[in-house]
Design a protein around this motif. Structure first.
Motif, PDB file in Angstrom:
ATOM      1  N   UNK A 146       0.800  -1.255  -0.125  1.00  0.00           N
ATOM      2  CA  UNK A 146      -0.061  -0.118   0.024  1.00  0.00           C
ATOM      3  C   UNK A 146       0.762   1.275  -0.057  1.00  0.00           C
ATOM      4  N   UNK A 147       0.340   2.364  -0.350  1.00  0.00           N
ATOM      5  CA  UNK A 147       1.010   3.629  -0.569  1.00  0.00           C
ATOM      6  C   UNK A 147       0.543   4.374   0.685  1.00  0.00           C
ATOM      7  N   UNK A 148       1.267   5.611   1.116  1.00  0.00           N
ATOM      8  CA  UNK A 148       0.797   6.268   2.148  1.00  0.00           C
ATOM      9  C   UNK A 148       1.678   7.823   1.941  1.00  0.00           C
ATOM     10  N   UNK A 149       0.953   8.798   2.517  1.00  0.00           N
ATOM     11  CA  UNK A 149       1.258  10.151   2.606  1.00  0.00           C
ATOM     12  C   UNK A 149       1.267  10.798   4.080  1.00  0.00           C
ATOM     13  N   UNK A 150       2.349  10.879   4.633  1.00  0.00           N
ATOM     14  CA  UNK A 150       2.378  11.549   5.981  1.00  0.00           C
ATOM     15  C   UNK A 150       2.627  13.189   5.948  1.00  0.00           C
ATOM     16  N   UNK A 151       1.724  13.916   6.640  1.00  0.00           N
ATOM     17  CA  UNK A 151       1.887  15.157   6.758  1.00  0.00           C
ATOM     18  C   UNK A 151       2.475  15.619   8.154  1.00  0.00           C
ATOM     19  N   UNK A 152       3.520  15.611   8.229  1.00  0.00           N
ATOM     20  CA  UNK A 152       4.511  16.078   9.611  1.00  0.00           C
ATOM     21  C   UNK A 152       4.057  17.200  10.155  1.00  0.00           C
ATOM     22  N   UNK A 153       3.210  18.165   9.496  1.00  0.00           N
ATOM     23  CA  UNK A 153       2.987  19.653  10.100  1.00  0.00           C
ATOM     24  C   UNK A 153       1.585  19.153  11.043  1.00  0.00           C
ATOM     25  N   UNK A 154       1.012  18.261  10.841  1.00  0.00           N
ATOM     26  CA  UNK A 154      -0.344  17.823  11.770  1.00  0.00           C
ATOM     27  C   UNK A 154      -0.532  16.499  12.284  1.00  0.00           C
ATOM     28  N   UNK A 155       0.576  15.427  11.578  1.00  0.00           N
ATOM     29  CA  UNK A 155       0.878  14.335  12.165  1.00  0.00           C
ATOM     30  C   UNK A 155      -0.198  13.447  11.523  1.00  0.00           C
ATOM     31  N   UNK A 177       0.452  20.415   2.412  1.00  0.00           N
ATOM     32  CA  UNK A 177       1.493  20.988   2.965  1.00  0.00           C
ATOM     33  C   UNK A 177       2.690  21.125   1.994  1.00  0.00           C
ATOM     34  N   UNK A 178       3.686  21.966   2.392  1.00  0.00           N
ATOM     35  CA  UNK A 178       4.848  22.210   1.504  1.00  0.00           C
ATOM     36  C   UNK A 178       5.705  20.787   1.472  1.00  0.00           C
ATOM     37  N   UNK A 179       5.796  20.283   2.680  1.00  0.00           N
ATOM     38  CA  UNK A 179       6.561  19.049   2.554  1.00  0.00           C
ATOM     39  C   UNK A 179       5.996  17.890   3.292  1.00  0.00           C
ATOM     40  N   UNK A 180       6.130  16.757   2.427  1.00  0.00           N
ATOM     41  CA  UNK A 180       5.250  15.489   3.254  1.00  0.00           C
ATOM     42  C   UNK A 180       6.219  14.386   2.779  1.00  0.00           C
ATOM     43  N   UNK A 181       5.908  13.444   3.544  1.00  0.00           N
ATOM     44  CA  UNK A 181       6.592  12.176   3.407  1.00  0.00           C
ATOM     45  C   UNK A 181       5.863  11.243   2.593  1.00  0.00           C
ATOM     46  N   UNK A 182       6.212  10.805   1.348  1.00  0.00           N
ATOM     47  CA  UNK A 182       5.518   9.857   0.459  1.00  0.00           C
ATOM     48  C   UNK A 182       6.198   8.733   0.674  1.00  0.00           C
TER      49      UNK A 182
END
Length: 419
Positions: A146-155, A177-182
């Motif tokens: 599976x894929x995921x996107x994590x937005x560290x600005x709001x968890x 967000x400007x930067x995310x973990x994909x």
């Protein structure tokens, strides 16, 4: 009267011209920006962890996703390769269970901090349109990923289904967000002990959201010891196995499948050249490293169209003097399948692809970044990377191609050979 009517008509026309002129001027001011990119583009970045490639992330960005005040600005995708994984993986596991997959645990994951920016600006930008992502050249089991996107600005974290047997997101991602973990990950079924510990009934064999149960007879993954997993990383033709539980002394046994045939156990072999030169073993003494070319696993070698490897970790005492498992022993863990991408023979040896003159007019040389050179169907990569220059891609000046097909002078290149 006629004269008066003409004056009134002329005044009306002048008034209309003034209104139209004002509207045109306002439109020009409001429209003083340029779309970036102008058309849909595909960007890519290699994901590196501990100095080894984990795969490549591709982003398909539609035209008009960003705006710039500068004409001919280019879109760039940046990545922080050494992503801190612990917080992200914990969030992935929690979301996996929140969506009903309580019987499964994250097996392997590949991820990177991603941001987009305009070439004329330093700051990251939030895309105004949705972006599609896909991963290639990973060691993940695509059938259970599976894929995921994590937005560290709001968890927050969002999981995405992947297209069948690929690591491409089924739906586009609207980034907030400007930067995310994909990233992407594959899963294995929890053991009875793990299920009891987190309150899941041991007899549950399938998650409610449709992720298939993965048993010990699965094609790619076999888990006997839940305390550790084994993975494969490639570094320029050398596959390296790694077992996560460092407290356990292990040995590794490799398996190879060519052109879809049944996988075969690989026995470490000593090789010599036709002149008797010692070329070394195709598998290291401890079994940790396998050299693809010596092992005959390179593409196009003896008709190799597809070559897959996987590796099993065994307790050291369960292997004989040849590094092979003793009869009746069970592997601690089995890796996902690794797909070979390297060739036996030189590909694009005369460097026709990509063409400098077609891509960059008015010059006979251009310096490409590794990423862009690969994206343009170039077969080469280099460890001798360099920073960008006025005659290079904005991402870097790693590979320089020189051509005689230009009318420009070749001064300074007299000692080089040309295609």
């Amino acid at each position: 009267m006629k004269h008066t009517k003409k004056k009134k008509l002329l005044a009306f026309v002048l008034c209309m011209i003034l209104v139209l002129s004002t509207a045109i001027t306002a439109f020009a001011v409001d429209g003083n920006f340029y779309y970036v990119p102008k058309d849909t583009v595909e960007l890519s970045r290699e994901i590196v962890k501990d100095g080894a490639s984990q795969g490549t992330l591709y982003a398909t960005v539609p035209g008009g996703t960003f705006k710039s005040s500068t004409d001919n600005a280019e879109l760039q995708m940046d990545m922080q390769n050494e992503t801190s994984e612990s917080t992200v993986l914990e969030a992935v596991q929690t979301e996996l269970e929140n969506t009903g997959n309580t019987g499964y645990t994250v097996h392997q994951a590949v991820m990177g901090d991603v941001s987009f920016r305009i070439s004329t600006e330093d700051k990251a930008r939030i895309p105004e349109k949705a972006v599609n992502f896909r991963f290639e050249n990973t060691s993940l089991d695509t059938a259970h990923a599976m894929g995921f996107v994590y937005d560290g600005s709001n968890g927050t974290i969002t999981l995405y289904e992947l297209k069948e047997d690929t690591l491409q997101f089924e739906e586009d991602v609207q980034l907030e967000a400007e930067t995310v973990v994909v990233g992407c990950f594959d899963v294995v079924e929890k053991t009875a002990e793990e299920k009891v510990e987190d309150g899941t009934k041991p007899e549950d064999t399938k998650a409610s959201t449709g992720v298939e149960a993965i048993t010990q007879e699965s094609n790619n993954i076999q888990i006997a010891d839940t305390q550790g997993i084994v993975s494969i990383a490639e570094n320029y033709g050398k596959l390296t196995a790694n077992y996560s539980d460092t407290a356990v002394e292990v040995g590794y046994v490799w398996y190879r499948s060519i052109n879809g045939a049944t996988e075969e156990q690989q026995i470490p072999t000593q090789y010599y050249s036709t002149t008797g030169t010692n070329l070394g073993k195709d598998i290291s003494t401890d079994g940790k490293d396998l050299y693809i070319a010596l092992n005959g696993g390179a593409l196009k070698y003896n008709g190799n169209e597809t070559v897959n490897y996987k590796v099993k970790a065994y307790a050291k005492n369960d292997l004989n003097e040849y590094g092979l498992p003793k009869e009746g022993t069970t592997a601690l863990a089995t890796s996902s399948v690794y797909n070979v991408t390297g060739y036996y023979e030189v590909q694009n040896g005369s460097f026709e692809t990509p063409s400098v003159t077609e891509l960059h007019s008015g010059t006979n040389n251009w310096q490409f970044s590794n990423e862009n050179y690969k994206k343009l169907k170039g077969a080469w990569q280099t460890t001798g990377t360099a920073n960008a220059s006025e005659y290079s891609d904005s991402e870097g000046a790693d590979i320089e191609i020189v051509t005689t097909e230009s009318d420009n002078t070749l001064d300074g290149y007299s000692s080089m050979s040309f295609r």
